[in-house]
Design a protein around this motif. Structure first.
Motif, mmCIF file in Angstrom:
data_model
loop_
_atom_site.group_PDB
_atom_site.id
_atom_site.type_symbol
_atom_site.label_atom_id
_atom_site.label_comp_id
_atom_site.label_asym_id
_atom_site.label_seq_id
_atom_site.Cartn_x
_atom_site.Cartn_y
_atom_site.Cartn_z
ATOM 1 N N TRP A 238 0.822 -1.211 0.000
ATOM 2 C CA TRP A 238 0.000 0.000 0.000
ATOM 3 C C TRP A 238 0.856 1.260 0.000
ATOM 4 O O TRP A 238 0.491 2.260 -0.626
ATOM 5 C CB TRP A 238 -0.932 -0.012 1.209
ATOM 6 C CG TRP A 238 -1.802 1.204 1.275
ATOM 7 C CD1 TRP A 238 -1.714 2.246 2.148
ATOM 8 C CD2 TRP A 238 -2.876 1.522 0.385
ATOM 9 N NE1 TRP A 238 -2.673 3.180 1.879
ATOM 10 C CE2 TRP A 238 -3.407 2.758 0.803
ATOM 11 C CE3 TRP A 238 -3.450 0.874 -0.702
ATOM 12 C CZ2 TRP A 238 -4.475 3.365 0.149
ATOM 13 C CZ3 TRP A 238 -4.514 1.481 -1.345
ATOM 14 C CH2 TRP A 238 -5.013 2.709 -0.923
ATOM 15 N N TYR A 239 1.988 1.237 0.694
ATOM 16 C CA TYR A 239 2.891 2.392 0.694
ATOM 17 C C TYR A 239 3.359 2.713 -0.722
ATOM 18 O O TYR A 239 3.337 3.868 -1.155
ATOM 19 C CB TYR A 239 4.077 2.093 1.598
ATOM 20 C CG TYR A 239 5.163 3.146 1.586
ATOM 21 C CD1 TYR A 239 5.020 4.328 2.288
ATOM 22 C CD2 TYR A 239 6.335 2.941 0.864
ATOM 23 C CE1 TYR A 239 6.016 5.292 2.277
ATOM 24 C CE2 TYR A 239 7.335 3.889 0.845
ATOM 25 C CZ TYR A 239 7.176 5.061 1.559
ATOM 26 O OH TYR A 239 8.167 6.010 1.528
ATOM 27 N N THR A 240 3.748 1.676 -1.457
ATOM 28 C CA THR A 240 4.227 1.898 -2.824
ATOM 29 C C THR A 240 3.087 2.292 -3.751
ATOM 30 O O THR A 240 3.219 3.233 -4.548
ATOM 31 C CB THR A 240 4.913 0.622 -3.343
ATOM 32 O OG1 THR A 240 6.015 0.307 -2.505
ATOM 33 C CG2 THR A 240 5.407 0.819 -4.766
ATOM 34 N N SER A 242 0.062 3.641 -3.091
ATOM 35 C CA SER A 242 -0.485 4.968 -2.807
ATOM 36 C C SER A 242 0.493 6.059 -3.184
ATOM 37 O O SER A 242 0.099 7.107 -3.719
ATOM 38 C CB SER A 242 -0.855 5.072 -1.333
ATOM 39 O OG SER A 242 0.287 4.851 -0.515
ATOM 40 N N GLY A 243 1.789 5.826 -2.925
ATOM 41 C CA GLY A 243 2.780 6.830 -3.320
ATOM 42 C C GLY A 243 2.848 7.014 -4.819
ATOM 43 O O GLY A 243 2.931 8.146 -5.320
ATOM 44 N N TYR A 244 2.804 5.906 -5.563
ATOM 45 C CA TYR A 244 2.831 6.005 -7.025
ATOM 46 C C TYR A 244 1.580 6.704 -7.553
ATOM 47 O O TYR A 244 1.670 7.572 -8.427
ATOM 48 C CB TYR A 244 2.941 4.609 -7.627
ATOM 49 C CG TYR A 244 2.871 4.591 -9.138
ATOM 50 C CD1 TYR A 244 4.005 4.815 -9.903
ATOM 51 C CD2 TYR A 244 1.662 4.368 -9.803
ATOM 52 C CE1 TYR A 244 3.947 4.811 -11.281
ATOM 53 C CE2 TYR A 244 1.588 4.366 -11.179
ATOM 54 C CZ TYR A 244 2.741 4.588 -11.915
ATOM 55 O OH TYR A 244 2.669 4.601 -13.284
ATOM 56 N N THR A 245 0.418 6.356 -7.006
ATOM 57 C CA THR A 245 -0.835 6.932 -7.510
ATOM 58 C C THR A 245 -0.906 8.427 -7.224
ATOM 59 O O THR A 245 -1.197 9.227 -8.125
ATOM 60 C CB THR A 245 -2.030 6.211 -6.863
ATOM 61 O OG1 THR A 245 -1.918 4.807 -7.121
ATOM 62 C CG2 THR A 245 -3.330 6.719 -7.440
ATOM 63 N N ARG A 246 -0.660 8.816 -5.983
ATOM 64 C CA ARG A 246 -0.722 10.242 -5.656
ATOM 65 C C ARG A 246 0.348 11.026 -6.404
ATOM 66 O O ARG A 246 0.096 12.140 -6.890
ATOM 67 C CB ARG A 246 -0.567 10.432 -4.149
ATOM 68 C CG ARG A 246 -1.788 10.010 -3.354
ATOM 69 C CD ARG A 246 -1.730 10.552 -1.945
ATOM 70 N NE ARG A 246 -0.668 9.928 -1.170
ATOM 71 C CZ ARG A 246 -0.845 8.894 -0.365
ATOM 72 N NH1 ARG A 246 -2.040 8.357 -0.239
ATOM 73 N NH2 ARG A 246 0.170 8.402 0.323
ATOM 74 N N GLY A 247 1.542 10.453 -6.522
ATOM 75 C CA GLY A 247 2.593 11.142 -7.264
ATOM 76 C C GLY A 247 2.254 11.319 -8.733
ATOM 77 O O GLY A 247 2.501 12.374 -9.316
ATOM 78 N N THR A 248 1.661 10.280 -9.338
ATOM 79 C CA THR A 248 1.279 10.381 -10.745
ATOM 80 C C THR A 248 0.200 11.432 -10.955
ATOM 81 O O THR A 248 0.242 12.197 -11.936
ATOM 82 C CB THR A 248 0.781 9.009 -11.245
ATOM 83 O OG1 THR A 248 1.812 8.030 -11.059
ATOM 84 C CG2 THR A 248 0.427 9.073 -12.721
ATOM 85 N N VAL A 249 -0.776 11.511 -10.057
ATOM 86 C CA VAL A 249 -1.836 12.517 -10.183
ATOM 87 C C VAL A 249 -1.251 13.924 -10.062
ATOM 88 O O VAL A 249 -1.583 14.831 -10.844
ATOM 89 C CB VAL A 249 -2.924 12.275 -9.124
ATOM 90 C CG1 VAL A 249 -3.913 13.426 -9.097
ATOM 91 C CG2 VAL A 249 -3.657 10.974 -9.421
ATOM 92 N N MET A 332 7.829 11.479 -5.935
ATOM 93 C CA MET A 332 7.716 10.063 -5.603
ATOM 94 C C MET A 332 8.838 9.573 -4.698
ATOM 95 O O MET A 332 8.646 8.682 -3.878
ATOM 96 C CB MET A 332 7.680 9.221 -6.888
ATOM 97 C CG MET A 332 6.439 9.444 -7.715
ATOM 98 S SD MET A 332 6.359 8.290 -9.106
ATOM 99 C CE MET A 332 4.826 8.797 -9.874
ATOM 100 N N GLY A 333 10.022 10.155 -4.846
ATOM 101 C CA GLY A 333 11.130 9.760 -3.995
ATOM 102 C C GLY A 333 11.501 8.304 -4.195
ATOM 103 O O GLY A 333 11.606 7.805 -5.311
ATOM 104 N N SER A 367 5.730 -2.345 -9.505
ATOM 105 C CA SER A 367 6.315 -1.642 -8.356
ATOM 106 C C SER A 367 5.900 -2.289 -7.043
ATOM 107 O O SER A 367 6.727 -2.499 -6.144
ATOM 108 C CB SER A 367 5.891 -0.172 -8.381
ATOM 109 O OG SER A 367 6.296 0.461 -9.575
ATOM 110 N N VAL A 368 4.623 -2.613 -6.918
ATOM 111 C CA VAL A 368 4.144 -3.261 -5.695
ATOM 112 C C VAL A 368 4.791 -4.632 -5.527
ATOM 113 O O VAL A 368 5.235 -4.997 -4.422
ATOM 114 C CB VAL A 368 2.610 -3.366 -5.721
ATOM 115 C CG1 VAL A 368 2.113 -4.240 -4.587
ATOM 116 C CG2 VAL A 368 1.988 -1.986 -5.630
#
Length: 406
Positions: A238-240, A242-249, A332-333, A367-368
């Motif tokens: 979930w960390y990966t 959610s980070g990818y999704t929010r970063g992409t948006v 995204m870091g 990624s996940v």
């Protein structure tokens, strides 16, 4: 003369090593106890091969099952995306109001944002349609004149263009029935898409409002000895994701705004729809941004001429460089750390398997999977330069100095 008792016969287990080697003992598993009819490397390769076959069969079964329930899979994936994007807003609102109310307000904000964006796009198209048609007519005429009398090594006349148009119309008339069938199938796809969106919104409501309770219920259904592993897997995944999704948006919004500013400054018509296209293209790695850039360049070429298209292409290419070298590492870091080669292979494989949908979901899934694998595996100590045989071979021989003992 005394009678001596005969010596007892040795048992089969007491046979000496030399005895095992006679009469084909090495090739007889009943004698040695181990089947050595094949070399060790072949036995090891066979063991790895059947394990790989089982793994490929399991993965293929997952793909087949997913294809059977593709609508459900897409809806759940979209629900996770919505939950990942809106969860920070829900958490912020939940501090001052009940969580169900915070969930409802967050979804309302998201719906208003999407509806407002498409409303603005439609208004821009309707408002600029008359001017755009005139500019397109002028631009197409300029392109035709350039093809007829330009500096190209070949010449395309207006008669050839008219002939090609007649051929296209003839082909459309001959395949009108097939095109109508495809249009009907597309209409059915639209219904399926709206169904998936409705199911995704329904699931996201429960993910946002009671996601923690649902995860706890799932863990309670598992044996106690495996719950800690599933907790690690769930948190890492979930960390990966959610980070990818929010970063992409966030990156897509920035790309769309920058594209809108560039297109407005250059004077390209339909700046708002084209910027929305850039926004949507940012969700498809590697191929989304170049595709939107080409469409924007075509519009600029048809409306304002060659140099306008060149400026638009350079500007959108610079936006892509800004995204790859500044925005993605900054936003995204380390949440998504995949090599560009892995990203390219994932996008290509996803496109071949499931088209545009596969291209969109391939990178977050990979990624996940990589994050979960990295959290569960145990790494050996890293190899130093002294242990690297290649480094030892490249070092020159150093002369040894012999000193006399005192």
């Amino acid at each position: 003369m005394t009678d001596e008792a005969p010596a007892p016969r040795p048992r089969a287990s007491a046979v000496s090593t030399a005895g095992r080697r006679v009469a084909g003992g090495r090739r007889n598993p009943s004698v040695t106890g181990v089947d050595e009819t094949a070399p060790r490397w072949l036995r090891q390769a066979a063991g790895v091969s059947w394990r790989l076959l089982v793994l490929v069969a399991a993965i293929s079964l997952v793909f087949v099952a997913t294809a059977r329930v593709q609508l459900v899979f897409v809806a759940v994936f979209l629900a996770f995306v919505i939950a990942a994007v809106l969860r920070p807003l829900v958490e912020l609102m939940a501090k001052v109001m009940p969580r169900p109310l915070a969930t409802a307000l967050s979804l309302l904000v998201a719906v208003l944002f999407v509806a407002g964006m498409f409303t603005y796009v439609g208004y821009s198209i309707a408002n600029q349609w008359n001017d755009l048609s005139e500019q397109f007519e002028t631009g197409i005429r300029q392109i035709t004149d350039y093809l007829e009398s330009g500096s190209l090594p070949f010449v395309i006349t207006s008669e050839q263009i008219a002939q090609w148009l007649d051929m296209a119309l003839t082909w459309i008339q001959e395949h009108a029935g097939d095109l109508a069938g495809q249009a009907a199938a597309s209409a059915g796809s639209v219904v399926v898409a709206f169904t998936a969106i409705a199911l995704a919104v329904f699931c996201s409501i429960f993910f946002l409002a009671r996601g923690a309770q649902m995860w706890t219920w799932f863990l309670n259904q598992l044996p106690a000895r495996t719950r800690s592993t599933w907790v690690v897997v769930g948190e890492a995944g979930w960390y990966t994701f959610s980070g990818y999704t929010r970063g992409t948006v966030i990156i897509a919004i920035i790309d769309g705004l920058l594209a809108f500013v560039v297109l407005s400054v250059v004077g390209v018509p339909l700046a708002a729809p084209l910027s929305v296209l850039v926004f949507i293209g940012a969700f498809i790695p590697l191929i989304g941004a170049p595709a939107s850039m080409i469409i924007a360049m075509i519009v600029a070429l048809a409306a304002n001429g060659f140099w306008s298209a060149v400026i638009v292409g350079i500007a959108i290419a610079l936006i892509g460089q800004l995204e790859g070298h500044v925005l993605q590492p900054l936003i995204m870091g380390k949440q998504v750390s995949l090599h560009p080669v892995v990203v390219a292979l994932a996008v290509t494989t996803g496109t071949l398997v499931a088209g545009i949908l596969g291209a969109v979901i391939a990178v977050p899934l990979v990624s996940v999977a990589w994050t979960v694998f990295s959290r569960l595996r145990t790494l050996d100590p890293p190899m130093t330069d002294e242990e690297d045989p290649a480094v030892d071979d490249e070092q020159p021989d150093t002369p040894t100095t012999v000193t006399d003992a005192p």
